[in-house]
Design an enzyme around this catalytic site. Structure first.
Site, short mmCIF file in Angstrom:
data_model
loop_
_atom_site.label_atom_id
_atom_site.label_comp_id
_atom_site.label_asym_id
_atom_site.label_seq_id
_atom_site.Cartn_x
_atom_site.Cartn_y
_atom_site.Cartn_z
N GLU A 283 -76.24 0.72 36.95
CA GLU A 283 -76.42 1.16 35.56
C GLU A 283 -76.78 2.64 35.54
O GLU A 283 -77.96 3.00 35.67
CB GLU A 283 -77.54 0.36 34.89
CG GLU A 283 -77.27 -1.13 34.80
CD GLU A 283 -78.00 -1.77 33.62
OE1 GLU A 283 -77.34 -2.43 32.83
OE2 GLU A 283 -79.21 -1.58 33.49
N SER B 2 -73.47 0.81 28.15
CA SER B 2 -72.54 0.92 27.02
C SER B 2 -71.27 0.11 27.20
O SER B 2 -70.20 0.53 26.74
CB SER B 2 -72.22 2.39 26.72
OG SER B 2 -73.39 3.08 26.32
N GLY C 260 -76.17 -4.63 27.35
CA GLY C 260 -77.33 -4.52 26.48
C GLY C 260 -76.95 -4.74 25.03
O GLY C 260 -76.79 -5.87 24.57
N GLY C 261 -76.77 -3.64 24.29
CA GLY C 261 -76.54 -3.71 22.85
C GLY C 261 -75.48 -4.72 22.42
O GLY C 261 -75.71 -5.49 21.48
N GLY D 249 -77.25 2.63 26.53
CA GLY D 249 -77.59 2.77 25.11
C GLY D 249 -77.09 4.06 24.48
O GLY D 249 -77.52 4.42 23.38
N ASN E 102 -78.46 -8.64 28.50
CA ASN E 102 -79.86 -8.24 28.53
C ASN E 102 -80.27 -7.91 27.10
O ASN E 102 -79.91 -6.86 26.57
CB ASN E 102 -80.01 -7.02 29.45
CG ASN E 102 -81.42 -6.44 29.42
OD1 ASN E 102 -82.33 -7.05 28.85
ND2 ASN E 102 -81.60 -5.28 30.04
N TRP E 103 -81.00 -8.83 26.49
CA TRP E 103 -81.36 -8.65 25.08
C TRP E 103 -82.44 -7.57 24.90
O TRP E 103 -82.72 -7.18 23.78
CB TRP E 103 -81.84 -9.98 24.48
CG TRP E 103 -80.79 -11.04 24.36
CD1 TRP E 103 -79.49 -10.96 24.78
CD2 TRP E 103 -80.94 -12.33 23.76
NE1 TRP E 103 -78.83 -12.12 24.49
CE2 TRP E 103 -79.69 -12.99 23.86
CE3 TRP E 103 -82.00 -13.02 23.16
CZ2 TRP E 103 -79.48 -14.28 23.37
CZ3 TRP E 103 -81.79 -14.31 22.68
CH2 TRP E 103 -80.54 -14.93 22.77
N LYS E 104 -83.05 -7.14 25.98
CA LYS E 104 -84.16 -6.18 25.92
C LYS E 104 -85.22 -6.70 24.92
O LYS E 104 -85.34 -7.90 24.73
CB LYS E 104 -83.65 -4.77 25.59
CG LYS E 104 -82.55 -4.34 26.58
CD LYS E 104 -82.23 -2.89 26.56
CE LYS E 104 -81.13 -2.61 27.59
NZ LYS E 104 -80.79 -1.19 27.69
N HIS F 85 -84.90 -2.66 36.34
CA HIS F 85 -84.11 -1.98 35.30
C HIS F 85 -84.63 -0.55 35.15
O HIS F 85 -85.83 -0.29 35.29
CB HIS F 85 -84.23 -2.74 33.98
CG HIS F 85 -83.25 -2.27 32.95
ND1 HIS F 85 -83.46 -1.12 32.22
CD2 HIS F 85 -82.05 -2.75 32.57
CE1 HIS F 85 -82.41 -0.94 31.42
NE2 HIS F 85 -81.54 -1.90 31.61
N GLU G 84 -85.28 1.14 32.64
CA GLU G 84 -86.36 1.26 31.64
C GLU G 84 -87.70 0.87 32.26
O GLU G 84 -88.74 1.44 31.94
CB GLU G 84 -86.02 0.41 30.41
CG GLU G 84 -84.90 1.06 29.60
CD GLU G 84 -83.98 0.10 28.85
OE1 GLU G 84 -84.36 -1.08 28.64
OE2 GLU G 84 -82.87 0.53 28.48
#
Ligand code: 13P
Length: 252
Positions: free
Chosen positions: A166, A210, A231-232, A172, A9-11, A94, A96
């Site tokens: 999640e 993470s 993610g990251g 993150g 997930n590149w966000k 998600h 977010e």
């Protein structure tokens, strides 16, 4: 046997130039094959990324979708548009989107229904906040998120979903859930689906929060963890490839 799945997930990250670098790194590593791999770039880059992935063993997904299929919905992107752009997957609900953009369980269910109708494979995200976990409410919260979807979609459609657990406190933050914590929640989610009448043995449940090259091997070795939503680390070709390799090793 559930095939392992790793999704990046590149966000809201990237540019055409950055995407090119990331993609060429991923293609060089050739991570797909024994496992399923997908990346979810921001909407404006779907076409660029889809073109770069043509013929590769990495599929394309989006990070969000409208519940509506066409018409006067300024700023929205419909499921059929995503399918038209070559997306197989779409992330829905998600944390977010839930916390920053007000997506309720009802909105999430409507988006899932619309995505399935367009032939997309939705990845439903669920998870509790730190405060909820600390009050001992993690299972109540996650159980309610899962139950509301099964109730709205029915058991047959619910069996088509991928679920991503999640925990919000792990997203993150570098604070990854322990393999035991994650396995316990994944087992709980599968149990909830089963109890509701969903064919849960075939539903893939991913862990997100993470995930790194270091934490992936033990997480993916848990019996109810079927891969990761990353993610990251998905923005770094070497790290994402290493995570995919960890999933492939467990699948071997
Ligand atoms: P991080 O891997 O950066 O914690 O993000 C997880 C996530 O939200 C994936 O959807």
């Amino acid at each position: 046997m559930r095939k392992k799945l790793v999704v990046g997930n590149w966000k809201m990250n990237g540019s055409r130039a950055q995407n090119e670098g990331l993609l060429s790194g991923l293609l060089e590593e050739d991570v797909g094959g024994r496992i399923d791999v997908a990346v979810c770039p921001p909407f404006p880059y779907l076409e660029q990324v889809g073109r770069a992935l043509a013929g590769a063993r990495i599929s394309l997904g989006a990070q969000n979708v409208s519940a509506f299929d066409a018409g006067a919905y300024t700023g929205e992107v419909s499921p059929s548009m995503l399918a038209d752009l070559g997306c197989d997957w779409v992330i829905v609900g998600h944390s977010e989107r839930r916390s920053l953009f007000g997506e309720t369980d009802e909105v999430v269910a409507a988006k899932l229904r619309a995505a399935l109708a367009a032939g997309l494979k939705p990845i439903l995200c669920v998870g509790e906040t730190l405060a909820q976990r600390e009050c001992g409410e993690a299972e109540v919260v996650v159980g309610a998120q899962v139950a509301s979807v099964v109730e709205a979609l029915g058991v047959a459609a619910a069996a088509e979903l991928v679920v991503a657990y999640e925990p919000v406190w792990a997203i993150g933050t570098g604070r990854v859930a322990s393999p035991d914590q994650a396995q316990a929640m994944h087992r709980f989610i599968r149990g909830r689906l089963e109890a509701a009448g969903v064919a849960a043995a075939g539903v893939r449940i991913l862990y997100g929060g993470s995930v790194s090259a270091e934490s992936a091997p033990t997480l993916f070795a848990q019996p109810d963890i079927d891969g990761g939503l990353v993610g990251g680390a998905s923005l770094v070709a070497a790290a994402f490839s290493e995570i995919c390799r960890a999933a492939a090793l467990v699948a071997a």
